[in-house]
Design an enzyme around this catalytic site. Sequence first.
Site, mmCIF file in Angstrom:
data_model
loop_
_atom_site.group_PDB
_atom_site.id
_atom_site.type_symbol
_atom_site.label_atom_id
_atom_site.label_comp_id
_atom_site.label_asym_id
_atom_site.label_seq_id
_atom_site.Cartn_x
_atom_site.Cartn_y
_atom_site.Cartn_z
ATOM 1 N N ASP A 292 -1.365 -0.264 6.456
ATOM 2 C CA ASP A 292 -1.539 0.354 7.768
ATOM 3 C C ASP A 292 -2.992 0.734 8.052
ATOM 4 O OD1 ASP A 292 -1.745 2.380 5.925
ATOM 5 O OD2 ASP A 292 -0.535 3.811 7.066
ATOM 6 N N ASP B 119 0.868 -1.164 0.000
ATOM 7 C CA ASP B 119 0.000 0.000 0.000
ATOM 8 C C ASP B 119 0.912 1.224 0.000
ATOM 9 O OD1 ASP B 119 -2.162 1.705 0.212
ATOM 10 O OD2 ASP B 119 -2.179 1.606 2.387
ATOM 11 N N THR C 276 0.572 4.513 0.772
ATOM 12 C CA THR C 276 0.591 5.374 1.941
ATOM 13 C C THR C 276 1.010 4.587 3.175
ATOM 14 O OG1 THR C 276 -1.209 6.657 0.990
ATOM 15 C CG2 THR C 276 -0.768 6.969 3.330
#
Length: 817
Positions: A542, A306, A308
């Site tokens: 996250d 991912d 970010t």
Amino acid sequence: MTTTGEVHVDHVTGLTSAQVAERVARGQVNEVGERTSRSIGEIVRANVLTRFNAILGALFVLVMTTGSWADGLFGIVLVVNSAIGIVQEYLAKRKLDRLALLNAPTTRVVRDGETVVIPTHEVVLDDLIELRSGDEVPADGVLLTSEGLELGEANLTGESDPVHHPAGDEILSGTSVVAGSGRYHAKAIGPEAYVNRIAAEARKFTRTYSEIQTSINTLLRYITWVIAFALPLQVWSQWKVVGDEGWQSVVLRSAAGVVGLVPEGLVLLTSVAFLLAAVQLTKDQVLVQQLPAVEGLARVDVVCLDKTGTLTVGEIAFDDVKPVKAGHGSAADEIRCALGALADDPNANGTLAAIGAAIPTPGWHRNGTVPFNSERKWSAACFEDHETWVLGAPEVLLPDDDPLRDDVAELAQRGRRVMLLCRSAEPLDEPVLPDDLAPAAIVTLSEQIRPDARETLGYLAEEGVHIKVISGDNPQTVAAVAREVGLDPGEPVDARTLPEDSDQLREIVSRTTVFGRVSPEQKRAFVHALQADGHVVAMTGDGVNDALALKDADIGVAMGNGAQATKAVAELVLLDGRFAHLPKVLGEGRRVIGNVERVANLFVAKNAMSLLAIVAAALATLPFPFLPRHLTLVSTLTIGIPAFFLALGPNKRRYQPGFLGRILRFAVPAGFIAGLAVFASYVLAGRNYGVPPEEFSTRCEVASSGDVGAVDLACIQPSTGATITLLVVFFWILVVLARPFRWWKAVLIGTMAGLAVLAFMLPIGHQFFGFNAPPALVWSSLGIGVVGAALIEVLHRWSLGVGASPMVSAGQSHDPS
């Protein structure tokens, strides 16, 4: 469910300190979550109460009844193995538990009128719990308030779409907050909570697959069946051969053969290797929540990232706001006020928090909210005396033919995160975009690339690990970030255009590197598509939108600053959020796989040698070549001590599938070579130095019972010669498996060989072990041993040619250890 009885609980101030203390005293405390380690009792039982300990323990008792204490040495080894396993696991348990406690899940509760954050296991019955995006629901209850609360309930129901819950709805533990916020009282906690009552079935918890543990368990089953066949054969043949000497001789000779069939230290060394790898990783701020995950990451060949929080630091900053061109127009001041009002949200996501840090709130009164959702990709709020304002992805909010899309694309290609601010005169009662939605401004945010991302991705690429960047952001923005960290993004794909057909999806995912506008369910589908193509997949993330994909990936890696729901399903947690730790985890996994394979070859070769010697002795009607003390010496010097050091040493070879097959292809033939060499040496020594078979029962009774001082030396010379030959062959097996050599390996093997020589040269050694080795016997036994060692070398070189070499499996090609 547990009820509150007559106790009044305030819906605003929550429990008082006295009420909390009362519930703690009654044991009404939440007990949730997976343990990071076994209890002390479980550790002791796992290291003591095993099938092989039971076999060796029974043999030890029988040997002790003969009075031959020297032949009971394997019992000491048994105790030491178990003690080492218990101590090592206990020390690892303390470190892992301490780290897990420091990073335990937390819950917001309202007590004495104040919102405080406490460990989830300290939640008590009737606590007033506050939920925000990314939280896990810690207990069952009924919602008192709901501000657009949406729960991900896939863990319980399998339903991937978030479920909206208004006030009055019952919510269950084990779910996670995808969007919105709310408050409720805990009405069922601990073992009475729904998720704990149906955990085994409904949460679908699956333990990480370990090829090592699966292969070792399969190997142990094979060995158990071998023992079931060999034990009666050994007892029968030895009774037939040395039965006239008494039951003691039968017990000693039979025990020697069976002891050789038991891999007494293999499980111990496998467990220790996993544990010490996990403890080592704690020094690098990596929490291993399932021990096999250390091995699992070494088997990974695709990592889904991912953007970010992984490639970027996860902390976005407000960059600029540009009102749209005339025709859409809005005053710049009003736009900034609207952004400040949208950011004035107690449950703000990262984007709104970044805007709020740069633009102050105008103090508008909010009377309706639609929280951000990864599926919708927009959020909205209604304000008194003001319009409705919507902030979200331009691709979702703009018509396909809107010219603003060109401006958005240009900004995205420069690596900016682009959002669109829109306005509407319609109030929002539910998460549906209004018909009169009009663009007001383009909002840009910037992200900081992690300084170690390029190096980490470069390392993974060199190791043959493919990268897939999967993000909910604009595909062009994601591609720009990918280029900055050294990836070739190719043609980025907007996930909203992807087909639902699984076969078509597999084809696209296999050839594409960068995906944007990916929904949580699509991330999960990507993982499934890659797994269907035979890949071992790791997923990092996250956010709560990553939780489903992390759960289904072979290895889930969560960032320490990520949502609790994400960390709860991950096998590994990078506590400081540094993606650069992955190479270290990969290295530890490779060390575990390569080193366990090394030592497993040693143990299995000994088992195969013992089996051949048992069968050969039975067919030739001869005593078993060894007493238990002889095999204890050989096992300790060529297997036990070296295996302990080899299991913990460096090893960086790349993972190769076929762990068990490689072991069996090398170790079984190597063991048979050793067994043939031993039997040849034993027979030759018996003819030249032993006694005729018809005189064995009368002249050699004491030799079998272990009283060396009173024995006819001719009776112990055949076993002496067989032991010399076995040592030579097994030391060469050790040499092959220890390659490539480093100074510490040379010192280790040299020390073990020196101790073996001393056992024959020192009076206390040959007296204790029952050795008598005339020079001619030594040379003939060494000669046969050298022939056996040469055959081991030939076997090794042949297996190197067919790709099954223990040298490759031990890391010759890539091991700088």
